[in-house]
Design an enzyme around this catalytic site. Structure first.
Site, PDB file in Angstrom:
ATOM      1  N   ASN A  49      -2.358 -73.228  87.821  1.00 46.09           N
ATOM      2  CA  ASN A  49      -2.081 -72.649  89.142  1.00 46.09           C
ATOM      3  C   ASN A  49      -2.193 -73.721  90.218  1.00 46.09           C
ATOM      4  O   ASN A  49      -1.572 -74.782  90.029  1.00 46.09           O
ATOM      5  CB  ASN A  49      -2.805 -71.321  89.415  1.00 46.09           C
ATOM      6  CG  ASN A  49      -4.302 -71.289  89.351  1.00 46.09           C
ATOM      7  OD1 ASN A  49      -4.890 -71.544  88.321  1.00 46.09           O
ATOM      8  ND2 ASN A  49      -4.949 -70.937  90.438  1.00 46.09           N
ATOM      9  N   ASP A  50      -2.867 -73.495  91.301  1.00 47.65           N
ATOM     10  CA  ASP A  50      -2.731 -74.310  92.524  1.00 47.65           C
ATOM     11  C   ASP A  50      -2.709 -75.829  92.319  1.00 47.65           C
ATOM     12  O   ASP A  50      -3.523 -76.370  91.562  1.00 47.65           O
ATOM     13  CB  ASP A  50      -3.918 -74.066  93.465  1.00 47.65           C
ATOM     14  CG  ASP A  50      -4.271 -72.616  93.631  1.00 47.65           C
ATOM     15  OD1 ASP A  50      -3.578 -71.757  93.088  1.00 47.65           O
ATOM     16  OD2 ASP A  50      -5.276 -72.353  94.305  1.00 47.65           O
ATOM     17  N   SER A 110     -10.057 -74.612  93.809  1.00 47.50           N
ATOM     18  CA  SER A 110      -9.173 -75.538  94.526  1.00 47.50           C
ATOM     19  C   SER A 110      -9.875 -76.394  95.571  1.00 47.50           C
ATOM     20  O   SER A 110     -10.919 -76.024  96.105  1.00 47.50           O
ATOM     21  CB  SER A 110      -8.045 -74.744  95.188  1.00 47.50           C
ATOM     22  OG  SER A 110      -7.186 -74.291  94.175  1.00 47.50           O
ATOM     23  N   ARG A 179     -13.535 -70.452 100.415  1.00 47.33           N
ATOM     24  CA  ARG A 179     -13.121 -71.464  99.425  1.00 47.33           C
ATOM     25  C   ARG A 179     -11.932 -72.294  99.880  1.00 47.33           C
ATOM     26  O   ARG A 179     -11.319 -72.049 100.884  1.00 47.33           O
ATOM     27  CB  ARG A 179     -12.811 -70.788  98.093  1.00 47.33           C
ATOM     28  CG  ARG A 179     -11.724 -69.737  98.127  1.00 47.33           C
ATOM     29  CD  ARG A 179     -11.472 -69.191  96.712  1.00 47.33           C
ATOM     30  NE  ARG A 179     -10.585 -68.043  96.742  1.00 47.33           N
ATOM     31  CZ  ARG A 179     -10.988 -66.783  96.841  1.00 47.33           C
ATOM     32  NH1 ARG A 179     -12.269 -66.491  96.921  1.00 47.33           N
ATOM     33  NH2 ARG A 179     -10.100 -65.805  96.854  1.00 47.33           N
ATOM     34  N   GLU A 233      -6.405 -67.544 101.681  1.00 49.60           N
ATOM     35  CA  GLU A 233      -6.696 -68.586 100.697  1.00 49.60           C
ATOM     36  C   GLU A 233      -5.967 -69.874 101.072  1.00 49.60           C
ATOM     37  O   GLU A 233      -4.998 -69.875 101.821  1.00 49.60           O
ATOM     38  CB  GLU A 233      -6.239 -68.137  99.299  1.00 49.60           C
ATOM     39  CG  GLU A 233      -7.023 -66.956  98.732  1.00 49.60           C
ATOM     40  CD  GLU A 233      -6.687 -66.700  97.260  1.00 49.60           C
ATOM     41  OE1 GLU A 233      -7.624 -66.613  96.460  1.00 49.60           O
ATOM     42  OE2 GLU A 233      -5.500 -66.579  96.909  1.00 49.60           O
TER      43      GLU A 233
HETATM   44  C1  FRU Z   1      -5.330 -69.368  94.841  1.00 51.29           C
HETATM   45  C2  FRU Z   1      -6.749 -69.345  94.266  1.00 51.29           C
HETATM   46  C3  FRU Z   1      -7.705 -70.136  95.159  1.00 51.29           C
HETATM   47  C4  FRU Z   1      -8.789 -70.518  94.180  1.00 51.29           C
HETATM   48  C5  FRU Z   1      -8.012 -70.755  92.917  1.00 51.29           C
HETATM   49  C6  FRU Z   1      -8.731 -70.361  91.648  1.00 51.29           C
HETATM   50  O1  FRU Z   1      -4.350 -69.171  93.871  1.00 51.29           O
HETATM   51  O2  FRU Z   1      -7.194 -68.014  94.111  1.00 51.29           O
HETATM   52  O3  FRU Z   1      -8.164 -69.430  96.281  1.00 51.29           O
HETATM   53  O4  FRU Z   1      -9.489 -71.645  94.596  1.00 51.29           O
HETATM   54  O5  FRU Z   1      -6.819 -70.003  93.020  1.00 51.29           O
HETATM   55  O6  FRU Z   1      -7.981 -70.747  90.513  1.00 51.29           O
END
Ligand code: FRU
Length: 485
Positions: A49-50, A110, A179, A233
């Protein structure tokens, strides 16, 4: 509560190495997938992901990312590591951050990189979920979100982890959801922003200040006059062409007409704030992407000063099936890197980075009136300039994706090849140009200099593809390139 059923295990570097050496057959399976993208960053196997910690150091781009390599066997997330010099060829390395301390046992979430005197300062969120009680809501209890720092001289080797802030250090009216730190400097001082949810389920971005990059003091929060979602986020602050913007991903916003069509949103606010005092002004929220697969982008400035964005080419909690590639044991990818700039209206625009032009082969260029048609390979780039822009046109992309402009609405119809994705659109008073990049299972469509963008995964036969433009009177020029890596 669904997340309570997920069993996330912490994992150390040693655990990872052992399991990785036993993963040849899974890797082979992933690499045999015809849906694997040819010029996009994607996980070798497992879940991505991110984008995280983006930076360029000594000519090399370091792209870290949220990574669950043995997904769907759910270990906690850690930071995968990829490098590139040209944004076309990516080199995959061993992960750099593991959920292996009491501060991040349930995920190295992240974060960002800030470079100072050649030293990379990497800030991220250490996620902790307590399981000693069954009825935690994980919003006001049972969770920790810690701000953790590691440093590195080279992007590969990292210092010991250092805890900088815990939930008790954030303002007391916040929930435990704080976060995704991003650190930058302005007016010779250091700032950190973090995404937050308060106790009234209102989203915002927190601003902290520091003189030494280690101790941080809360300064203010950026929020809209009326509540706008319950959690924001992945915030990013950027200042291309001397225009300030705040990017955020608000969760919990209802769909309204064509707007906010995905479950979670991602967009930018023009920001008026000089980082002196506490008065600021957030302009209207503008979605960064109108497609089905875009979230949690990260922006950084490279050594030449360009503002470059990578986005996660997916979106959390999507209702359609985004996981067709799971048959081959991998899922999700990054967008192409995009250069950001502010146009003459002060809008934040995206365009593919120039490096990608090196993939161009076999071009065709023609003026057209009314229509054009061209056979297409699966990886292609198409640029259309409408010298005489009118409504009432449709552009068929590949087998059955259709971009239409009618009644002042530009829409992307993926009903026949989107794995559950249907139609999304944006209201536009005119369409002047399109810039489209296709890869095996993705389409990225930049409209009007990238003031609007549609990003989507696509699942068609990849055979007998075309680009076909049909209209009554629209006229202009088209440029088509096959792309080869
Ligand atoms: C966004 C998120 C962030 C977090 C991460 C966890 O997609 O939810 O807020 O840090 O992914 O994988």
């Amino acid at each position: 509560m669904a997340s309570m059923t997920l069993k996330k295990k912490p994992m150390t570097k040693e655990d990872f190495r052992k399991k990785w050496t036993e993963s040849h057959s899974q890797l082979k399976l992933a690499f045999s997938d015809p849906l694997r993208l040819r010029y996009h960053l994607q996980p070798p196997m497992g879940w991505l992901n991110d984008p995280n910690g983006l930076c360029q150091k000594d000519g090399v781009y370091h792209i870290y990312h949220q990574f669950v390599p043995f997904y769907p066997d759910l270990c906690s997330v850690f930071w995968g590591h990829v490098t590139t010099k040209d944004f076309i060829h990516y080199e995959y390395h061993e992960p750099v951050l593991y959920p292996d301390t009491a501060w991040d046992a349930n995920g190295a979430y992240s974060g960002c990189t800030f470079q100072k005197d050649g030293l990379m300062h990497v800030y991220y969120t250490g996620n902790v979920r307590h399981t000693d009680k069954a009825d935690y809501d994980y919003i006001t209890e049972g969770r920790e979100q810690n701000t953790v720092l590691v440093t590195s001289e080279d992007g590969f080797h990292f210092s010991e982890k250092r805890l900088l802030m815990a939930n008790k250090d954030y303002p007391s009216d916040l929930s435990l959801h704080v976060r995704d730190p991003q650190v930058f400097s302005e007016n010779g001082r250091y700032y950190m922003i973090q995404g937050a949810r308060d106790l009234n389920a209102r989203g915002s971005v927190l601003l902290f200040e520091s003189a030494d990059l280690i101790s941080w003091t809360y300064k203010l929060r950026f929020e809209t006059a009326a509540p706008f979602g319950y959690m924001w986020e992945c915030p990013n602050y950027l200042k291309p062409d001397n225009h300030r913007f705040l990017i955020a991903c608000p969760q919990g916003i209802q769909t309204s007409g064509l707007d906010y069509a995905n479950t979670n949103q991602c967009g930018y606010f023009p920001l008026k704030y000089d980082f002196e005092g506490t008065d600021y002004e957030l302009g209207g929220f503008h979605q960064l992407d109108r497609g089905f697969d875009f979230y949690a982008p990260q922006v950084f400035q490279d050594e030449s000063g360009r503002w470059i964005l990578f986005g996660w080419m997916s979106t959390p909690d999507a209702e359609y099936d985004g996981e067709q590639t799971m048959e081959h044991g991998w899922v999700h990818a990054m967008t192409i890197p995009r250069e950001l700039y502010a146009n003459s209206n002060g809008a934040l625009c995206q365009r593919p980075v120039k490096e990608l032009e090196r993939m161009r082969q076999g071009s065709k260029r023609q003026a057209f009136k009314g229509s054009f048609q061209h056979n297409a390979s699966v990886c292609f780039e198409l640029k259309v300039r409408l010298e005489y822009p009118t409504e009432g046109w449709a552009l068929l992309l590949r087998e059955s994706a259709i971009l239409r402009y009618r009644d002042g609405i530009l829409s992307l119809d993926m009903s026949a090849c989107g794995g559950g994705r249907t139609v999304q659109g944006v209201r536009l008073s005119a369409v002047h140009d399109l810039h489209i990049l296709s890869d095996t299972s993705s389409l990225e469509i930049f409209v009007n200099g990238g003031a609007e963008v549609f990003t989507t995964r696509i699942f068609d036969s990849m055979k007998k593809l075309q680009v076909r433009f049909e209209s009554g009177q629209a006229a202009g020029t088209m440029e088509y390139y096959e792309l080869t890596v």
